[in-house]
Scaffold this active site. Structure first.
Site, PDB file in Angstrom:
ATOM      1  N   LYS A 154      -7.645   4.962   0.349  1.00  0.00           N
ATOM      2  CA  LYS A 154      -6.508   4.652   1.233  1.00  0.00           C
ATOM      3  C   LYS A 154      -5.626   5.901   1.294  1.00  0.00           C
ATOM      4  O   LYS A 154      -4.597   5.997   0.613  1.00  0.00           O
ATOM      5  CB  LYS A 154      -5.757   3.440   0.671  1.00  0.00           C
ATOM      6  CG  LYS A 154      -5.096   2.593   1.729  1.00  0.00           C
ATOM      7  CD  LYS A 154      -4.762   1.226   1.183  1.00  0.00           C
ATOM      8  CE  LYS A 154      -3.743   0.506   2.038  1.00  0.00           C
ATOM      9  NZ  LYS A 154      -4.107   0.323   3.433  1.00  0.00           N
TER      10      LYS A 154
HETATM   11  N1  PMP Z   1      -9.033  -1.460   6.503  1.00  0.00           N
HETATM   12  C1  PMP Z   1      -8.082  -0.539   6.370  1.00  0.00           C
HETATM   13  C2  PMP Z   1      -8.239   0.767   7.075  1.00  0.00           C
HETATM   14  C3  PMP Z   1      -6.963  -0.802   5.592  1.00  0.00           C
HETATM   15  O1  PMP Z   1      -6.006   0.118   5.476  1.00  0.00           O
HETATM   16  C4  PMP Z   1      -6.832  -2.047   4.943  1.00  0.00           C
HETATM   17  C5  PMP Z   1      -5.624  -2.354   4.116  1.00  0.00           C
HETATM   18  N2  PMP Z   1      -4.464  -2.329   4.892  1.00  0.00           N
HETATM   19  C6  PMP Z   1      -7.849  -2.987   5.096  1.00  0.00           C
HETATM   20  C7  PMP Z   1      -8.947  -2.660   5.877  1.00  0.00           C
HETATM   21  C8  PMP Z   1      -7.788  -4.294   4.367  1.00  0.00           C
HETATM   22  O2  PMP Z   1      -7.815  -4.065   3.002  1.00  0.00           O
HETATM   23  P1  PMP Z   1      -7.206  -5.101   1.945  1.00  0.00           P
HETATM   24  O3  PMP Z   1      -7.893  -6.381   2.210  1.00  0.00           O
HETATM   25  O4  PMP Z   1      -7.548  -4.518   0.627  1.00  0.00           O
HETATM   26  O5  PMP Z   1      -5.751  -5.166   2.205  1.00  0.00           O
END
Ligand code: PMP
Length: 296
Positions: A154
């Site tokens: 991230k």
């Molecule tokens: N894809 C991206 C690019 C993200 O940044 C996120 C989190 N905001 C997600 C998918 C979903 O991830 P999570 O379920 O861990 O929040």
């Protein structure tokens, strides 16, 4: 949207300071080059008190994201979780979105940082994409190429493509954008993972070109618990358009159904889809409501 007031605290390198009084460095490498890593967590007000959903997984992923870009990370997960609960308490927050950010100091060179900082903020935030079924489009913006960036980290800089995709979608009258990977398969939405339903099975793109969402993993686990067939498979545009239903998932947006893609409306009534069952089950899970009816 106002994220903080004069009374709001943030957590900064171990201290609690007023958000309005804390400053960031204009010569910071993170600001200039997007060289930073972050997380998004949610706290829920449950019958057992305030609970941050899957806090360990999120802080462990933050460390992994920093490791992937050689951003020094000197914190441990249990201490960060304790500080985050304290932050919620100092801000009188029960249900909140939580945003940890690791960033480097002043450096105009394109060299890995030798030290870093951590900031954690929290604010009240409803479901990121609202509660209504979504109208989405397939974007011309592609997901970042995994050979140029670690796409399962991230990392702040890669969200420029998400901003481009989502703002173009909104300009064109949609709610959110679906992005292709560099092979032309539909990978996910700007900041959510994607599931489609076809003939009573769920499908989602495999890891590799998609972000390893914690909600995605939770949905897969819920499917196993509910005996729902779930297949990880590369999805074409035709797969998306010929599906019976579809939904997006992520910590910020939780589980949210898709009504139509590029004007093609899914025929199945959302309330009768597998996605709607997963949505209900997810809500119970994060609110720790499972078995609550039995207990009271
Ligand atoms: N894809 C991206 C690019 C993200 O940044 C996120 C989190 N905001 C997600 C998918 C979903 O991830 P999570 O379920 O861990 O929040």
């Amino acid at each position: 949207m106002q994220y903080y007031s004069r009374e709001t605290y943030i957590h900064l390198n171990g201290d609690f300071v007023k958000a309005a009084e804390a400053g960031a460095d204009f010569f910071g490498q993170s600001l200039h080059y997007g060289y930073a890593a972050f997380e998004g967590l949610r706290a829920y007000s449950t019958h057992h008190g305030i609970r941050i959903f899957k806090a360990e997984e999120h802080f462990d992923r933050l460390k992994k994201s920093c490791d992937a870009i050689n951003l020094p990370y000197q914190w441990d997960t249990p201490a960060l979780i304790t500080s985050t609960y304290e932050l919620l308490s100092k801000n009188n927050l029960r249900a909140a979105y939580i945003r940890p950010l690791v960033f480097s100091g002043p450096n105009m060179h394109l060299t890995a940082a030798s030290s870093s900082n951590i900031m954690i903020a929290a604010w009240e935030w409803g479901p990121y994409l609202g509660q209504n079924l979504l109208r989405v489009c397939i974007s011309d913006v592609e997901r970042p190429n995994p050979k140029s960036l670690p796409v399962d980290a991230k990392v702040s800089g890669q969200y420029v493509s998400s901003i481009l995709a989502t703002s173009d979608a909104i300009k064109r009258g949609f709610d959110e954008a679906l992005l292709r990977d560099q092979e032309g398969y539909i990978a996910q939405a700007s900041s959510e993972n994607l599931f489609i339903e076809k003939d009573f099975k769920l499908y989602t793109p495999p890891l590799g070109n998609v972000f390893p969402g914690i909600t995605r993993q939770t949905v897969i686990a819920l499917c196993k618990e509910l005996n729902i067939d779930i297949v990880e498979k590369k999805l074409t545009v035709a797969d998306i358009l010929s599906a019976d239903s579809a939904f997006l998932c992520g910590t910020a947006s939780e589980i949210i159904g898709i009504k139509e893609v590029d004007g093609i409306v899914y025929k199945e009534d959302w309330e009768h889809t597998i996605g709607a069952s997963i949505q209900r089950k997810y809500k119970k899970l994060v609110l720790e409501e499972e078995n609550y009816e039995v207990i009271i």
